[in-house]
Design an enzyme around this catalytic site. Structure first.
Site, short mmCIF file in Angstrom:
data_model
loop_
_atom_site.label_atom_id
_atom_site.label_comp_id
_atom_site.label_asym_id
_atom_site.label_seq_id
_atom_site.Cartn_x
_atom_site.Cartn_y
_atom_site.Cartn_z
N CYS A 129 0.81 -1.23 0.00
CA CYS A 129 0.00 0.00 0.00
C CYS A 129 0.84 1.27 0.00
CB CYS A 129 -0.96 -0.01 1.18
SG CYS A 129 -0.20 -0.50 2.73
N HIS A 236 -2.85 6.40 4.37
CA HIS A 236 -1.42 6.58 4.69
C HIS A 236 -0.94 7.95 4.19
CE1 HIS A 236 -1.40 2.49 5.79
NE2 HIS A 236 -0.76 1.94 4.78
#
Ligand code: A2P
Length: 329
Positions: A129, A236
């Protein structure tokens, strides 16, 4: 229309894959949901129809005629079952790290290296990710100015570590000790994602380093990373410091990023426009802000990149790979 299996359908990413397939109206003929033995018999709703979850085992796989199998059930499940699905005729798109660095397995971000899907042997890997969200940004910059060195510092949400990690964040706010994380995640930051390796880096850090080189086809690119878990539910954030081979004007860098597929420039500090996890969550794009010169080196640039780690960082990227395969058929 295609026959599609979701392996890990009861998990965080598996469920997001289902909602993205629905949102994008993916052409599904038959849908099959797989998870562990524990979940066999559970029901999951998709477009108003109840589907029964099946145990991931050879017998259940072989009885199906599948075009795609989207995996998000951890590395061990991928190692064991991806080859069985592939042998049975499905193209596996795998979210785990099990196959990413295998030289026979393409590692793909559709906006960045779509051509790599062509040499797949039945398994295509979805990158980590934190790597995925950096790629559309760095690819655009590399194509124009050339990358010399990349320094990643990440601020990663708990959702990337699965259901128990989310529970740890909720429990931590009530003073309950964590079960997934080695130390409290509430009121804390942990410079520890995945396991520590002999070289002192975490596995997550080495994933970012190695996957960046593989996706950009830059085997010798200088890359380093420090990956950190923060008490954020989802999305994130990354500080990316880059040293470029060629000189640049900042306003041209902004134009390059504005033209990059999958990237949104969100950068106007006078009006408090800089991306944050809350603003990036539930969005498909990668957001970039705080675009500024690094005065400490020649051709240095600082970027702040935020994206939904479960969408672009996992589920959406996997679905985009399947869409790319269909386009190429
Ligand atoms: P299950 O719900 O039956 O445990 P998350 O990372 O969000 O916790 O999700 C992990 C996903 O991987 C879940 O769907 C989980 O199913 C699945 N999974 C875990 N272990 C296995 C296994 N041995 N075989 C198949 N699926 C598994």
């Amino acid at each position: 229309m295609y026959n599609i299996a979701i392996v890990g359908a009861t998990g965080n990413v598996g469920r997001k894959i289902l909602s993205i397939l629905e949102e994008r109206n993916f052409p599904i003929k038959n849908l099959y949901l797989f998870a562990s033995k524990r979940s066999a018999g559970k029901k999951i709703n998709f477009k108003g129809v109840e589907y029964v979850v099946e145990e991931t085992c050879e017998e259940n796989i072989k009885s199906k005629d599948l075009d795609f199998a989207l995996f998000s059930a951890g590395g061990d499940t991928s190692l064991e079952f991806a080859p069985i699905f592939a042998k049975n005729g499905a193209v596996v798109i795998d979210n785990s790290s099990a196959w990413r660095m295998d030289p026979k397995v393409p590692l793909v971000v559709p906006e960045v290296n779509p051509e790599d899907i062509k040499w797949n042997n039945g398994i295509i890997a979805n990158p980590n990710c934190s790597t995925i969200q950096a790629m559309p940004v760095l690819k655009a910059i590399h194509d124009k100015y050339g990358l010399k060195r990349v320094v990643y510092s990440t601020y990663q949400a708990v959702s990337g570590a699965g259901m128990q990690a989310i529970q740890d964040l909720e429990d931590g706010m009530k003073g309950i000790a964590p079960k997934k994380f080695p130390k409290p995640i509430v009121g804390n930051v942990l410079p520890h994602i995945d396991v520590f390796l002999e070289n002192g880096y975490t596995k997550e850090e080495m994933k970012m380093i190695n996957e960046t080189r593989k996706i950009l086809h830059l085997d010798d690119l200088k890359v380093t990373a420090t990956t950190v878990r923060v008490p954020v539910l989802n999305s994130h954030s990354e500080s990316i410091n880059v040293e470029l081979l060629n000189s640049f004007e900042l306003e041209d860098v902004v134009k390059v990023l504005e033209a990059a597929p999958g990237v949104v420039v969100y950068d106007d500090v006078d009006n408090l426009k800089y991306p944050t996890p809350l603003e990036a969550s539930d969005k498909d794009d990668v957001f970039v802000g705080r675009i500024r010169r690094d005065f400490s080196i020649d051709n240095g640039l600082n970027l702040w990149v935020v994206a939904d780690n479960i969408r672009k960082g996992a589920a959406l990227n996997a679905v985009q790979i399947a869409e790319l395969m269909i386009k190429g058929k």
